[in-house]
Design an enzyme around this catalytic site. Sequence first.
Site, PDB file in Angstrom:
ATOM      1  N   LYS A  30       0.739  -1.199  -0.075  1.00 49.14           N
ATOM      2  CA  LYS A  30       0.029  -0.049  -0.109  1.00 49.14           C
ATOM      3  C   LYS A  30       0.765   1.198  -0.037  1.00 49.14           C
ATOM      4  CE  LYS A  30      -3.388  -2.591   2.571  1.00 49.14           C
ATOM      5  NZ  LYS A  30      -4.794  -2.589   3.023  1.00 49.14           N
ATOM      6  N   GLU A  71      -9.577  -0.440  -1.818  1.00 55.84           N
ATOM      7  CA  GLU A  71      -9.378   0.758  -1.240  1.00 55.84           C
ATOM      8  C   GLU A  71      -9.382   1.736  -2.557  1.00 55.84           C
ATOM      9  OE1 GLU A  71      -5.734  -0.104   0.578  1.00 55.84           O
ATOM     10  OE2 GLU A  71      -6.853  -1.134   2.138  1.00 55.84           O
ATOM     11  N   GLY A 117      -7.761  -4.981   6.911  1.00 57.34           N
ATOM     12  CA  GLY A 117      -7.059  -4.242   7.788  1.00 57.34           C
ATOM     13  C   GLY A 117      -7.892  -4.089   9.344  1.00 57.34           C
ATOM     14  N   SER A 133      -6.791  -9.642   6.509  1.00 60.24           N
ATOM     15  CA  SER A 133      -6.291 -10.001   7.469  1.00 60.24           C
ATOM     16  C   SER A 133      -5.666 -11.518   7.744  1.00 60.24           C
ATOM     17  CB  SER A 133      -7.395  -9.784   8.743  1.00 60.24           C
ATOM     18  OG  SER A 133      -7.745  -8.461   8.859  1.00 60.24           O
TER      19      SER A 133
HETATM   20  C1  PEP Z   1      -4.880  -5.877   1.208  1.00 59.64           C
HETATM   21  O1  PEP Z   1      -4.611  -4.814   1.478  1.00 59.64           O
HETATM   22  O2  PEP Z   1      -5.065  -6.364   0.297  1.00 59.64           O
HETATM   23  C2  PEP Z   1      -5.130  -6.712   2.700  1.00 59.64           C
HETATM   24  C3  PEP Z   1      -5.739  -7.945   2.488  1.00 59.64           C
HETATM   25  O3  PEP Z   1      -5.078  -6.062   4.093  1.00 59.64           O
HETATM   26  P1  PEP Z   1      -4.755  -6.898   5.325  1.00 59.64           P
HETATM   27  O4  PEP Z   1      -4.067  -7.991   4.889  1.00 59.64           O
HETATM   28  O5  PEP Z   1      -4.113  -5.707   6.169  1.00 59.64           O
HETATM   29  O6  PEP Z   1      -6.258  -7.086   5.683  1.00 59.64           O
END
Ligand code: PEP
Length: 251
Positions: free
Chosen positions: A11, A98, A174, A214
């Site tokens: 990101k 996002e 997230g 996550s």
């Molecule tokens: C992502 O950004 O694609 C993602 C799955 O983030 P996280 O693993 O932090 O949930």
Amino acid sequence: MRKPVIAGNWKMYKLLGEAVDTALALKPLVANANHCEVLIAPVFVHLKTIADRLEGSNIKVAAQNCSTETKHSAHTGEVGADMIKDVGCSYVIIGHSERRQFYGETDESVNKKTKAALQFSLTTIVCVGEMLAERESGNAETVVKTQLVGALDGLTVSDMERIIIAYEPVWAIGTGQTATPGQAQEMHGFIRQTLAEMQGEEAAEKTRILYGGSVKAENIKDLMKEADIDGALVGGASLEAESFAKIVNYR
Ligand code: PEP
């Protein structure tokens, strides 16, 4: 038959020095991970440096987005798929939630970007996934199907060889709230069935479908036991070399 993919989405994190340090720290930790493809996706301005520093390793580099435009032209702030390829990347993530939520990405733009990426032979990770309210109202499958149909519109069976799907329920990104392996498998099975309707059984069977939301060292093993989960797209837990390496080395 489907080689798993473990991809780290960095990101908008890390300055260049930190990104290089993390990439170099990751290299020896995943050097023996022949069971899967390993990818990291830093920000655009770090791609060339990271790709150079990882050359010859088993870690591939992905961009987090690309332009819908394929010709060098007057599109200030955009980065073309050929430019991504040119600096040493072989993958691109398209349609991350996002970008859909905060940057106006639509199924139409995801489709155009996917076609642009394929034109320059980038393997394309197309992200789909429902919001919490959509799941709670029983519409998760409809939402995911609409996203898939929109993203893959006009693609051929041979295009599918360079397509990877990432199922990322928005409520799990997230938040620390992972989908259970059962919930993820149910949607992955549905995605594969939808791909079969669109592109035929054979293409659907060959397509890798990653889970994202996550993912961490503690839950990857159980997720990977599911028949239709072919890897993970990892955000937070990919930012540290050690935690990402534990996910890569889940076996
Ligand atoms: C992502 O950004 O694609 C993602 C799955 O983030 P996280 O693993 O932090 O949930």
